[in-house]
Enzyme design. Structure first.
Site, PDB file in Angstrom:
ATOM      1  N   ARG A 151       8.994 -26.513 -26.882  1.00 52.25           N
ATOM      2  CA  ARG A 151       9.342 -26.703 -27.893  1.00 52.25           C
ATOM      3  C   ARG A 151      10.797 -27.262 -27.477  1.00 52.25           C
ATOM      4  O   ARG A 151      11.992 -26.314 -26.729  1.00 52.25           O
ATOM      5  CB  ARG A 151       9.610 -26.312 -28.799  1.00 52.25           C
ATOM      6  CG  ARG A 151       7.834 -26.146 -29.899  1.00 52.25           C
ATOM      7  CD  ARG A 151       8.230 -25.437 -31.030  1.00 52.25           C
ATOM      8  NE  ARG A 151       6.983 -25.480 -31.623  1.00 52.25           N
ATOM      9  CZ  ARG A 151       6.302 -23.771 -31.387  1.00 52.25           C
ATOM     10  NH1 ARG A 151       6.297 -22.758 -30.993  1.00 52.25           N
ATOM     11  NH2 ARG A 151       4.990 -23.571 -32.397  1.00 52.25           N
ATOM     12  N   LYS A 175       8.647 -20.559 -33.437  1.00 52.39           N
ATOM     13  CA  LYS A 175       8.750 -20.587 -34.945  1.00 52.39           C
ATOM     14  C   LYS A 175       8.897 -18.800 -35.455  1.00 52.39           C
ATOM     15  O   LYS A 175       7.745 -17.897 -35.218  1.00 52.39           O
ATOM     16  CB  LYS A 175       7.351 -21.283 -35.604  1.00 52.39           C
ATOM     17  CG  LYS A 175       7.771 -22.521 -34.890  1.00 52.39           C
ATOM     18  CD  LYS A 175       6.716 -23.318 -35.656  1.00 52.39           C
ATOM     19  CE  LYS A 175       7.096 -24.789 -35.481  1.00 52.39           C
ATOM     20  NZ  LYS A 175       5.915 -26.305 -35.829  1.00 52.39           N
ATOM     21  N   HIS A 248       8.029 -33.756 -26.810  1.00 50.01           N
ATOM     22  CA  HIS A 248       7.463 -32.884 -27.393  1.00 50.01           C
ATOM     23  C   HIS A 248       6.285 -33.384 -26.564  1.00 50.01           C
ATOM     24  O   HIS A 248       5.577 -33.061 -26.418  1.00 50.01           O
ATOM     25  CB  HIS A 248       6.805 -33.291 -28.756  1.00 50.01           C
ATOM     26  CG  HIS A 248       6.123 -32.069 -29.443  1.00 50.01           C
ATOM     27  ND1 HIS A 248       6.588 -30.864 -29.704  1.00 50.01           N
ATOM     28  CD2 HIS A 248       4.802 -32.397 -30.091  1.00 50.01           C
ATOM     29  CE1 HIS A 248       5.684 -30.312 -30.095  1.00 50.01           C
ATOM     30  NE2 HIS A 248       4.635 -31.145 -30.564  1.00 50.01           N
ATOM     31  N   ARG A 251       5.164 -31.484 -23.545  1.00 47.10           N
ATOM     32  CA  ARG A 251       5.126 -30.484 -23.532  1.00 47.10           C
ATOM     33  C   ARG A 251       3.317 -30.620 -24.192  1.00 47.10           C
ATOM     34  O   ARG A 251       2.495 -29.623 -22.956  1.00 47.10           O
ATOM     35  CB  ARG A 251       5.124 -29.480 -25.085  1.00 47.10           C
ATOM     36  CG  ARG A 251       4.869 -28.433 -25.867  1.00 47.10           C
ATOM     37  CD  ARG A 251       5.365 -28.282 -27.207  1.00 47.10           C
ATOM     38  NE  ARG A 251       4.947 -27.933 -27.667  1.00 47.10           N
ATOM     39  CZ  ARG A 251       4.385 -25.562 -27.770  1.00 47.10           C
ATOM     40  NH1 ARG A 251       5.197 -25.089 -27.328  1.00 47.10           N
ATOM     41  NH2 ARG A 251       4.033 -25.055 -29.076  1.00 47.10           N
ATOM     42  N   HIS A 274       1.506 -21.317 -29.855  1.00 41.33           N
ATOM     43  CA  HIS A 274       0.037 -21.159 -31.511  1.00 41.33           C
ATOM     44  C   HIS A 274       0.080 -19.926 -32.398  1.00 41.33           C
ATOM     45  O   HIS A 274      -0.625 -19.232 -30.980  1.00 41.33           O
ATOM     46  CB  HIS A 274      -0.928 -21.941 -30.840  1.00 41.33           C
ATOM     47  CG  HIS A 274      -0.435 -23.596 -30.239  1.00 41.33           C
ATOM     48  ND1 HIS A 274      -1.231 -24.575 -29.450  1.00 41.33           N
ATOM     49  CD2 HIS A 274       0.570 -24.587 -30.895  1.00 41.33           C
ATOM     50  CE1 HIS A 274      -0.339 -25.391 -29.768  1.00 41.33           C
ATOM     51  NE2 HIS A 274       0.260 -25.578 -30.052  1.00 41.33           N
ATOM     52  N   TYR A 283      -6.572 -29.848 -27.741  1.00 42.62           N
ATOM     53  CA  TYR A 283      -6.465 -30.294 -25.667  1.00 42.62           C
ATOM     54  C   TYR A 283      -7.727 -30.442 -25.064  1.00 42.62           C
ATOM     55  O   TYR A 283      -7.082 -30.542 -24.031  1.00 42.62           O
ATOM     56  CB  TYR A 283      -5.024 -29.636 -25.237  1.00 42.62           C
ATOM     57  CG  TYR A 283      -3.704 -29.856 -25.410  1.00 42.62           C
ATOM     58  CD1 TYR A 283      -3.099 -30.331 -25.369  1.00 42.62           C
ATOM     59  CD2 TYR A 283      -3.366 -28.249 -26.578  1.00 42.62           C
ATOM     60  CE1 TYR A 283      -1.969 -30.901 -25.951  1.00 42.62           C
ATOM     61  CE2 TYR A 283      -2.362 -28.584 -27.113  1.00 42.62           C
ATOM     62  CZ  TYR A 283      -0.885 -29.887 -26.697  1.00 42.62           C
ATOM     63  OH  TYR A 283      -0.465 -29.378 -27.258  1.00 42.62           O
TER      64      TYR A 283
END
Length: 307
Positions: A151, A175, A248, A251, A274, A283
């Site tokens: 990110r 995150k 993004h 990414r 994730h 994806y």
């Protein structure tokens, strides 16, 4: 001594809930801000009918969801509000403030999964080459971004200590402060090695910096905004529509290209950071065309009408 009003109690339980979200789930500041806003908006809606936030019934919450739809909020925003509500009332249930979770039977707005926007491999290479020509730092930022799928906030906030094993690995803090190690390909490693040699030229004389990509900004490191603007400018230079390009999108391109080249989803999930593989499954869209070609070329009945 002053008595707590219904609003004070609502604010108290909202803040208690948010503290638990941070401590137990590692919720990001952005998530906390969104949940606080959503729950305060719900509390204000309920207050009109003299219903306390902690005592709302399913019909009150359903009425709130219906009002959001009437006010034109997107299905995605409605779903986020519902998520905040569900987590909040589950918290109240676990704390024995309530004996039920009134959100369990709420009608949820349906959201179609949007396919990720991504560039093809030629377009990414054009951007990287143009970035290298313009500025050493921009070139290595692009190489590392595309090689790792980071990110943009993770990328620009990399400390110098994140580079491990002679540049073969990067430790990324994602995150909720969760860390993951991502390997770099040889091209990105060489770009990073060259950058480390030249990095001091981007520092003020006599100054040191803990950041891998230092700058003269107030943060001390290269900024998200600067990277975003640089990408838009590069897109114009190489004749790619600027609206198609963002950090993004890089990414998404990283993940889409890996899957297109047969990388397994679990590996891609780990590299992207994730928590749920369901997020990574978007994806698989890149596999559809390839599978159609395989069936067309390899299935025993595919040429039956060509005879």
């Amino acid at each position: 001594m002053t008595r707590d009003t219904g609003q004070n109690l609502s604010d108290k339980w909202i803040e208690n809930f948010l503290q638990v979200m941070v401590a137990e789930q590692g919720a990001s500041p952005r998530t906390i801000t969104a949940y606080r806003h959503d729950l305060q908006d719900l509390a204000a809606f309920l207050k009109v009918d003299n219903v306390a936030l902690c005592k709302a019934k399913r019909k009150n919450l359903q009425s709130y969801i219906q009002t959001l739809a009437k006010n034109g909020l997107s299905a995605k925003t409605q779903a986020r509000r519902l998520s905040a509500m569900h987590e909040f009332y589950r918290f109240l249930y676990s704390e024995e403030i309530r004996d039920d979770n009134p959100t369990n039977l709420l009608d949820c707005p349906k959201i179609g999964k949007a396919l990720p926007k991504y560039l093809n491999e030629t377009e990414v290479n054009l951007l990287i080459d143009a970035g290298k020509q313009k500025d050493v730092r921009l070139g290595v930022l692009l190489e590392v971004a595309y090689a790792s799928g980071m990110r943009v906030s993770e990328l620009v906030e990399l400390p110098l200590t994140a580079v491990l094993h002679d540049g073969q690995m990067v430790m990324i803090t994602g995150k909720g402060g969760k860390q993951r190690m991502v390997p770099l390909n040889d091209v990105a490693k060489i770009a990073l090695d060259n950058w480390l040699i030249q990095r001091e030229t981007y520092l003020k004389r006599g100054r040191s910096s803990k950041w891998l990509f230092p700058s003269k900004s107030s943060t001390g490191h290269y900024t998200r905004d600067a990277f975003f603007k640089a990408l838009k400018a590069l897109a114009l230079e190489v004749d790619i529509a600027p609206q198609r390009v963002s950090p993004h999108v890089l990414r998404h391109s990283f993940a889409s290209h890996l899957v297109a080249h047969d990388a397994d989803l679990r590996s891609v999930q780990k590299m992207l950071g994730h928590s749920d593989i369901a997020t990574t499954e978007i994806y698989t869209h890149v596999m559809e065309e390839r599978l159609k070609k395989i069936i067309s070329q390899k299935h025993p009945l595919s040429n039956i009408h060509k005879i």
